[in-house]
Design a protein around this motif. Structure first.
Motif, PDB file in Angstrom:
ATOM      1  N   UNK A   1       0.830  -1.205   0.000  1.00  0.00           N
ATOM      2  CA  UNK A   1       0.000   0.000   0.000  1.00  0.00           C
ATOM      3  C   UNK A   1       0.867   1.259   0.000  1.00  0.00           C
ATOM      4  N   UNK A   2       1.922   1.261   0.828  1.00  0.00           N
ATOM      5  CA  UNK A   2       2.818   2.419   0.867  1.00  0.00           C
ATOM      6  C   UNK A   2       3.527   2.609  -0.478  1.00  0.00           C
ATOM      7  N   UNK A   3       3.966   1.514  -1.089  1.00  0.00           N
ATOM      8  CA  UNK A   3       4.647   1.602  -2.382  1.00  0.00           C
ATOM      9  C   UNK A   3       3.709   2.106  -3.475  1.00  0.00           C
ATOM     10  N   UNK A   4       2.485   1.613  -3.475  1.00  0.00           N
ATOM     11  CA  UNK A   4       1.505   2.068  -4.466  1.00  0.00           C
ATOM     12  C   UNK A   4       1.245   3.564  -4.315  1.00  0.00           C
ATOM     13  N   UNK A   5       1.243   4.028  -3.068  1.00  0.00           N
ATOM     14  CA  UNK A   5       1.041   5.458  -2.799  1.00  0.00           C
ATOM     15  C   UNK A   5       2.326   6.263  -2.949  1.00  0.00           C
ATOM     16  N   UNK A   6       3.396   5.602  -3.431  1.00  0.00           N
ATOM     17  CA  UNK A   6       4.701   6.232  -3.660  1.00  0.00           C
ATOM     18  C   UNK A   6       5.267   6.877  -2.397  1.00  0.00           C
ATOM     19  N   UNK A   7       5.088   6.184  -1.270  1.00  0.00           N
ATOM     20  CA  UNK A   7       5.627   6.627   0.008  1.00  0.00           C
ATOM     21  C   UNK A   7       6.996   5.948   0.208  1.00  0.00           C
ATOM     22  N   UNK A   8       8.023   6.758   0.411  1.00  0.00           N
ATOM     23  CA  UNK A   8       9.379   6.210   0.562  1.00  0.00           C
ATOM     24  C   UNK A   8       9.527   5.325   1.795  1.00  0.00           C
ATOM     25  N   UNK A   9       8.664   5.491   2.766  1.00  0.00           N
ATOM     26  CA  UNK A   9       8.686   4.610   3.938  1.00  0.00           C
ATOM     27  C   UNK A   9       8.412   3.168   3.507  1.00  0.00           C
TER      28      UNK A   9
ATOM     29  N   UNK B   1      10.338  -2.236   2.553  1.00  0.00           N
ATOM     30  CA  UNK B   1      10.546  -3.298   1.566  1.00  0.00           C
ATOM     31  C   UNK B   1      12.006  -3.743   1.571  1.00  0.00           C
ATOM     32  N   UNK B   2      12.920  -2.781   1.558  1.00  0.00           N
ATOM     33  CA  UNK B   2      14.358  -3.091   1.564  1.00  0.00           C
ATOM     34  C   UNK B   2      14.740  -3.823   2.851  1.00  0.00           C
ATOM     35  N   UNK B   3      14.189  -3.393   3.974  1.00  0.00           N
ATOM     36  CA  UNK B   3      14.467  -4.086   5.238  1.00  0.00           C
ATOM     37  C   UNK B   3      14.005  -5.533   5.193  1.00  0.00           C
ATOM     38  N   UNK B   4      12.842  -5.770   4.568  1.00  0.00           N
ATOM     39  CA  UNK B   4      12.260  -7.105   4.543  1.00  0.00           C
ATOM     40  C   UNK B   4      12.903  -8.011   3.495  1.00  0.00           C
ATOM     41  N   UNK B   5      13.136  -7.497   2.286  1.00  0.00           N
ATOM     42  CA  UNK B   5      13.591  -8.342   1.177  1.00  0.00           C
ATOM     43  C   UNK B   5      14.971  -7.986   0.626  1.00  0.00           C
ATOM     44  N   UNK B   6      15.576  -6.934   1.123  1.00  0.00           N
ATOM     45  CA  UNK B   6      16.853  -6.476   0.586  1.00  0.00           C
ATOM     46  C   UNK B   6      17.940  -7.540   0.577  1.00  0.00           C
ATOM     47  N   UNK B   7      18.060  -8.292   1.641  1.00  0.00           N
ATOM     48  CA  UNK B   7      19.090  -9.329   1.733  1.00  0.00           C
ATOM     49  C   UNK B   7      18.874 -10.407   0.679  1.00  0.00           C
ATOM     50  N   UNK B   8      17.638 -10.835   0.491  1.00  0.00           N
ATOM     51  CA  UNK B   8      17.340 -11.857  -0.524  1.00  0.00           C
ATOM     52  C   UNK B   8      17.651 -11.351  -1.926  1.00  0.00           C
ATOM     53  N   UNK B   9      17.342 -10.095  -2.177  1.00  0.00           N
ATOM     54  CA  UNK B   9      17.593  -9.511  -3.489  1.00  0.00           C
ATOM     55  C   UNK B   9      19.100  -9.428  -3.748  1.00  0.00           C
ATOM     56  N   UNK B  10      19.855  -8.985  -2.754  1.00  0.00           N
ATOM     57  CA  UNK B  10      21.312  -8.897  -2.906  1.00  0.00           C
ATOM     58  C   UNK B  10      21.916 -10.283  -3.121  1.00  0.00           C
TER      59      UNK B  10
END
Length: 171
Positions: free
Chosen positions: A7-15, A20-29
């Motif tokens: 919801x935050x991403x759809x609303x273009x909220x940087x939070x 998202x990075x906190x949750x999935x950043x490690x897997x993506x890297x």
């Protein structure tokens, strides 16, 4: 948690991006490092990472909870961007991986590099990755199997199936 991030991403909220990075950043890297794993590709890690997060930021409205989890969707985007970058790196190095095909009946210099990469587009993404690792980077089937978390026999199957498909395209 995921619904809040979406919801935050759809609303273009940087939070939302931060969460998202906190949750999935490690897997993506980890995904980026596993695909762009050779020495000359390490310099592209940050560039690809930024591109992945930007693409997710742009495309979040296309995400469908019914089709896949947010993690799977994100890692699919990551994998595709990494494979595109790997192809670009190969084009820039002007290498001809086809010349190393042991079953090839073609003359060594018959294919230009671009032709080879165009042919690879007819293979599945997994076959493309295995072909590049085996024929371009000269990784052994054991190394490829270990890296992709599959059995060595599957690597040989992918290579064999890919060669057959490419031969059919050439005939």
């Amino acid at each position: 948690m995921e619904k809040e991030i979406i919801e935050l991403l759809i609303n273009k909220d940087f939070l939302g991006l931060e969460k998202f990075i906190d949750l999935f950043g490690t897997d993506i890297v980890k995904c980026i490092r596993s695909i762009l794993n050779h020495t000359d590709e390490r310099t592209y890690h940050k560039e690809v990472e930024n591109e992945v997060f930007y693409r997710i930021w742009q495309k979040i409205s296309t995400y469908s909870e019914e089709k896949s989890s947010l993690k799977t969707w994100s890692l699919t985007i990551t994998r595709n961007i990494c494979l595109d970058k790997k192809r670009l790196i190969i084009r820039q190095q002007k290498m001809i991986p086809m010349e190393q095909l042991p079953e090839s009946i073609l003359e060594e210099n018959y294919f230009e590099k671009e032709d080879f990469l165009d042919l690879l587009h007819h293979l599945t993404q997994e076959d493309q990755l295995i072909f590049l690792k085996y024929y371009y980077y000269q990784d052994t089937p054991n190394e490829i199997a270990e890296e992709l978390n599959i059995d060595v026999s599957q690597v040989y199957n992918h290579l064999s199936r890919g060669r057959k498909k490419l031969k059919q395209l050439l005939i």
